[in-house]
Design an enzyme around this catalytic site. Structure first.
Site, PDB file in Angstrom:
ATOM      1  N   ASP A 209       0.834  -1.197   0.000  1.00 19.64           N
ATOM      2  CA  ASP A 209       0.000   0.000   0.000  1.00 19.64           C
ATOM      3  C   ASP A 209       0.878   1.260   0.000  1.00 19.64           C
ATOM      4  O   ASP A 209       1.893   1.318   0.704  1.00 19.64           O
ATOM      5  CB  ASP A 209      -0.867  -0.020   1.263  1.00 19.64           C
ATOM      6  CG  ASP A 209      -1.941   1.049   1.261  1.00 19.64           C
ATOM      7  OD1 ASP A 209      -2.737   1.067   0.308  1.00 19.64           O
ATOM      8  OD2 ASP A 209      -1.976   1.869   2.198  1.00 19.64           O
ATOM      9  N   GLU A 260      14.662 -15.070   0.350  1.00 19.92           N
ATOM     10  CA  GLU A 260      15.069 -16.127   1.293  1.00 19.92           C
ATOM     11  C   GLU A 260      14.097 -17.300   1.254  1.00 19.92           C
ATOM     12  O   GLU A 260      14.403 -18.368   1.755  1.00 19.92           O
ATOM     13  CB  GLU A 260      15.057 -15.588   2.739  1.00 19.92           C
ATOM     14  CG  GLU A 260      16.160 -14.623   3.064  1.00 19.92           C
ATOM     15  CD  GLU A 260      15.886 -13.958   4.421  1.00 19.92           C
ATOM     16  OE1 GLU A 260      15.064 -14.478   5.218  1.00 19.92           O
ATOM     17  OE2 GLU A 260      16.491 -12.903   4.650  1.00 19.92           O
TER      18      GLU A 260
HETATM   19  C1  NOJ Z   1      -4.531   2.902  -0.931  1.00 15.63           C
HETATM   20  C2  NOJ Z   1      -5.643   1.965  -0.643  1.00 15.63           C
HETATM   21  O1  NOJ Z   1      -5.944   1.236  -1.797  1.00 15.63           O
HETATM   22  C3  NOJ Z   1      -6.785   2.817  -0.163  1.00 15.63           C
HETATM   23  O2  NOJ Z   1      -7.980   2.097  -0.091  1.00 15.63           O
HETATM   24  C4  NOJ Z   1      -6.401   3.410   1.160  1.00 15.63           C
HETATM   25  O3  NOJ Z   1      -7.418   4.307   1.592  1.00 15.63           O
HETATM   26  C5  NOJ Z   1      -5.101   4.185   1.059  1.00 15.63           C
HETATM   27  N1  NOJ Z   1      -4.091   3.490   0.296  1.00 15.63           N
HETATM   28  C6  NOJ Z   1      -4.540   4.460   2.432  1.00 15.63           C
HETATM   29  O4  NOJ Z   1      -4.042   3.290   3.002  1.00 15.63           O
END
Ligand code: NOJ
Length: 551
Positions: A209, A260
């Protein structure tokens, strides 16, 4: 498909938005047991792997992207033991499994953040996050002009108790998602340990993310243009928190951890970069394996735009030896039948859609079917967002009081946000939630609209004209055909043509007619598949695509 290459180079990865996928225990929220029950469906659909949105313990301020404990499963979804069973079951069904990892921020309920609040300014605990004194005479102004992606300032002032000028902490998203300080060694060590925790339990990789956002300019300078949250107005790598060069050092370490482990473990980056050549850097040798191709997702249904994105993407990736990914929808954007059923928007509107005139869903669905044939014919891997295979549109009439996306509140009730792409799936005609939950269950966490059952998987199964059967046919053909998956493509059509015509070897062609009128199919041996019935005279209609065998 190519033999011998790592699986992820041309895999079809199905995105499971766990809250909305399938609810086995009847609390109105999807869960791990619900996913386990649908593994035969997913295997039959023809996908190779599952990406599961965050399943960790979380107060759900941002649907699980606010993680309170990275080593435990959200109780509404199950337990670590359930996750382990799912991993084993998925593997038995021939499906790999990739959870989400959220390294840019934690929940404000994470033990580290609670400790940071309890500790003194300048302490090690505070330094795992980004705490600063405010500006102005009594520190009452935020430390800089950065904005939260969900609206409002990216800073919240804490309550230090009497006698102390209270500090502020950084949150590029919701205030309940404090940003971590990746310059602190505890942070890097902790995330490597978390990767190992889940790799040890058999996961096949991670979706990362906000992969572009972990490293911040330590001076935290004001943005020259406070609205530039993507780095467009800065030289490459110059934005104070988007796509800074230091993020690649983090991923070099993560890659060493993945390497790993046996069995081609992989990473896919959610990296928003100002330019595609910057994205290619994330997937260079010794770094991440793949990255979502958002330029393709954001491209309008327009032949020149699609062709250009395909060429630019594959060109940059070829230089670093990486494979492409193709994505049309996910949980953050308006579902593509609804996008394609409206006049093209500027890029940003794909995400923060101003829902005005209703879309032409018949047109959008016709285009979405054609888009699937084009996408699945491209070299590399692809993602399918749950419900895309049912032809689900964006739900645009969720009652405002039922909205859950923090964007709605943080934008001062002006941007409705992403709930419309996250409505629980319709599985059957059963019960009050179209088979999402068992009979007698609590209402689904987001309401399903009237008529949702007409998209139900059970209704579409076996109907050759359904979107579900089109997906099944496309994904199985894609898996079996030697020209598809990894490899190269050659354009037969010229730049500027409104009919996209590409070839893959051996002996395969895809034609997508984005012109306003039917066209003759090019010379071919066999029509493998079309997204819409051919016209009576055998021509390919407007907004339709065909797969052909050719010499
Ligand atoms: C991207 C994620 O896909 C989204 O849903 C989220 O709100 C933001 N990152 C923050 O983590």
């Amino acid at each position: 498909m190519s033999d011998g290459a790592p699986w992820w180079r041309d895999a079809v990865i199905y995105q499971v938005y766990i809250r909305s996928f399938a609810d086995a225990d009847g609390d109105g929220i999807g869960d791990i047991a619900g996913i386990r029950g649908k593994l035969p469906y997913l295997a039959d659909l023809g996908v190779d792997a599952l990406w599961i949105n965050p399943w960790y313990v979380s107060p759900q301020a941002d649907a699980g992207y606010d993680v309170a404990d990275y080593r435990a499963i959200e109780p509404a979804y199950g337990s670590v033991a359930d996750a382990e069973k799912l991993i084993v079951d998925a593997h038995e069904h021939g499906l790999r499994l990739i959870p989400d990892i959220v390294p840019n921020h934690t929940s404000d309920q994470h033990a580290w953040f609670r400790a940071a609040l309890a500790a003194e300014p300048g302490s090690r605990e505070r330094d795992r996050y980004v705490f600063r004194d405010g500006r102005g005479p009594d520190g009452a102004e935020p430390p800089n002009n950065w904005r939260s992606h969900f609206g409002g300032p990216a800073w919240t002032r804490i309550d230090e108790g009497p006698g102390q000028p209270a500090q502020w902490y950084l949150h590029l998203f919701d205030p309940r998602q404090p940003d971590l300080n990746w310059a602190h060694p505890d942070v890097a060590a902790e995330f490597e340990a978390v990767l190992r925790f889940w790799f040890d339990r058999g996961v096949d990789g991670f979706r990362i993310d906000v992969a572009h956002g972990l490293v911040k300019d330590p001076d935290l300078p004001d943005l020259t243009d406070a609205s530039d949250q993507l780095g467009r107005t800065y030289p490459p790598g110059g934005h104070p928190y988007v796509d800074r060069d230091g993020v690649l050092d983090i991923y070099a370490s993560w890659r060493r951890v993945a390497d790993e482990y046996p069995g081609d473990r992989m990473f896919v980056a959610e990296a928003w970069t100002p330019a595609p050549e910057r994205l290619a850097r994330y997937v260079g040798p010794g770094l991440l394996h793949t990255a979502f191709n958002f330029d393709y997702l954001l491209a309008p249904w327009d032949p020149a735009a699609l062709r250009e994105t395909i060429d630019v993407t594959t060109g940059h990736l070829r230089e670093v030896g990486a494979s492409a990914t193709w994505v049309l929808s996910n949980h953050d954007v308006v579902r593509h039948p609804s996008r394609y059923g409206r006049p093209p928007r500027v890029r940003e509107d794909t995400v923060t859609y101003a829902l005005d005139d209703p879309p032409d869903l018949a047109l959008g669905t016709r285009r979405a079917r054609a888009a699937l044939l084009l996408e699945a014919a491209l070299p590399g891997g692809m993602y399918v967002y749950q419900g895309e295979e049912l032809g689900l549109p964006e739900v645009e009439d969720i009652p405002d009081e039922a909205r859950q996306d923090p964007t709605w509140q943080r934008s001062g009730y002006t941007v409705r946000g992403r709930d419309g792409a996250r409505v629980p799936l319709p599985w059957s005609d059963d019960g009050t939630s179209t088979g999402f939950s068992p009979a007698g269950a609590a209402a689904p966490w987001l309401p399903q609209p009237e008529g949702w059952a007409r998209y139900a998987a059970a209704r579409q199964q076996g109907d050759p004209g359904s979107v579900l059967e089109l997906y099944r046919t496309v994904l199985h053909l894609r898996r079996e055909h030697p020209a598809l998956g990894e490899g190269d493509l050659a354009w037969v059509s010229a730049p500027g043509d409104e009919v996209l015509h590409l070839r893959r070897e051996p002996g395969f062609a895809c034609v997508a007619n984005l012109s306003g009128a039917p066209v003759e199919l090019p010379a071919h041996d066999e029509v493998l598949l079309t997204s819409a019935p051919l016209e009576e005279d055998g021509r390919l209609g407007s907004d339709a695509a065909a797969w052909l065998t050719v010499r």
